[in-house]
Design a protein around this motif. Structure first.
Motif, short mmCIF file in Angstrom:
data_model
loop_
_atom_site.label_atom_id
_atom_site.label_comp_id
_atom_site.label_asym_id
_atom_site.label_seq_id
_atom_site.Cartn_x
_atom_site.Cartn_y
_atom_site.Cartn_z
N ILE A 1 -4.74 13.14 1.91
CA ILE A 1 -4.07 11.85 1.92
C ILE A 1 -4.58 11.04 0.73
O ILE A 1 -5.80 10.94 0.52
N SER A 57 0.83 -1.20 0.00
CA SER A 57 0.00 0.00 0.00
C SER A 57 0.87 1.26 0.00
O SER A 57 1.81 1.37 0.78
N ARG A 115 0.95 5.34 0.48
CA ARG A 115 0.23 6.48 1.07
C ARG A 115 1.03 7.75 0.83
O ARG A 115 2.20 7.84 1.19
N ARG A 169 4.83 6.94 2.01
CA ARG A 169 5.10 5.80 2.90
C ARG A 169 4.49 4.57 2.24
O ARG A 169 3.32 4.58 1.86
N VAL A 170 5.31 3.52 2.10
CA VAL A 170 4.85 2.28 1.48
C VAL A 170 4.96 1.16 2.50
O VAL A 170 6.01 0.96 3.10
N THR A 171 3.84 0.47 2.73
CA THR A 171 3.82 -0.63 3.68
C THR A 171 3.34 -1.91 3.00
O THR A 171 2.72 -1.85 1.93
N ASP A 177 -4.30 7.23 -0.94
CA ASP A 177 -3.88 5.85 -0.74
C ASP A 177 -4.11 5.07 -2.03
O ASP A 177 -5.10 5.30 -2.73
#
Length: 181
Positions: free
Chosen positions: A61, A46, A48, A95-97, A63
């Motif tokens: 934001i 994901s 963001r 931010r990549v998770t 996503d």
């Protein structure tokens, strides 16, 4: 090598490169690439993007998913997000998770040929063939194409699907890009 069951941890992935641009449609595009630095497979990747105003307040934001569903150790996946330009922003962070998974990648899929064409028409095509050297048919083969500038920075990414690819057979793909920098 030990696999971690799904959903037990969240991994923050490192960003290899990214770029933003305003496309012909007037939308903002943010494209980039991340690598799986773990010893196992990752999924639920994901992205963001948080937009801030000049006072550091979050204005918006966005996503979205990376383009590949599951990636193995040391594999790369691009991302490509497109959205209306946020108002009042001066900077953004990415931010990549992802989550560890026991899901396996299909085995034996090989790009045997590809070419690019269509620069004159304004639609860039990355087209070619994939061969299934595995022992089983694969449904919904996803082919991901990443475009780079001369310095190795991602400028766009896209994908196409081959519906079904029996073992020992080849299938054709055509990833099309209408907007790229």
């Amino acid at each position: 090598l030990t696999s971690t069951p799904e959903g037990t941890d969240t991994v923050v992935m490192g960003l290899l490169s990214h770029r933003d641009f305003i496309g012909l449609s007037g939308n903002m595009h943010i494209v980039g690439e991340v690598r799986n630095e773990t010893n196992g497979n990752l999924d639920h990747i994901s992205v963001r993007v948080m937009f801030y105003n000049r006072w550091g307040t979050v204005k918006r934001i966005i996503d979205g998913p990376a383009l590949m569903d599951v990636i193995g150790p040391q594999q790369l996946t691009p991302f490509s997000l497109s959205f209306p330009i946020p108002r009042g922003w001066v900077r953004y962070t990415i931010r990549v998770t992802a989550e560890p998974t026991l899901r396996e990648l299909p085995k034996g899929l090989i790009v045997v040929e590809y070419q690019t064409f269509g620069f004159q028409t304004g639609i860039l095509h990355v087209a070619g063939r994939v061969r299934n050297d595995g022992e089983q048919a694969v449904d919904r083969v996803q082919v991901v194409a990443t475009l780079y500038d001369p310095w190795g920075t991602v400028v766009n990414a896209g994908f196409s699907y081959i519906d079904r690819l029996p073992a020992g057979q080849e299938g054709e793909f055509d990833c099309q890009f209408g907007e790229y920098e």
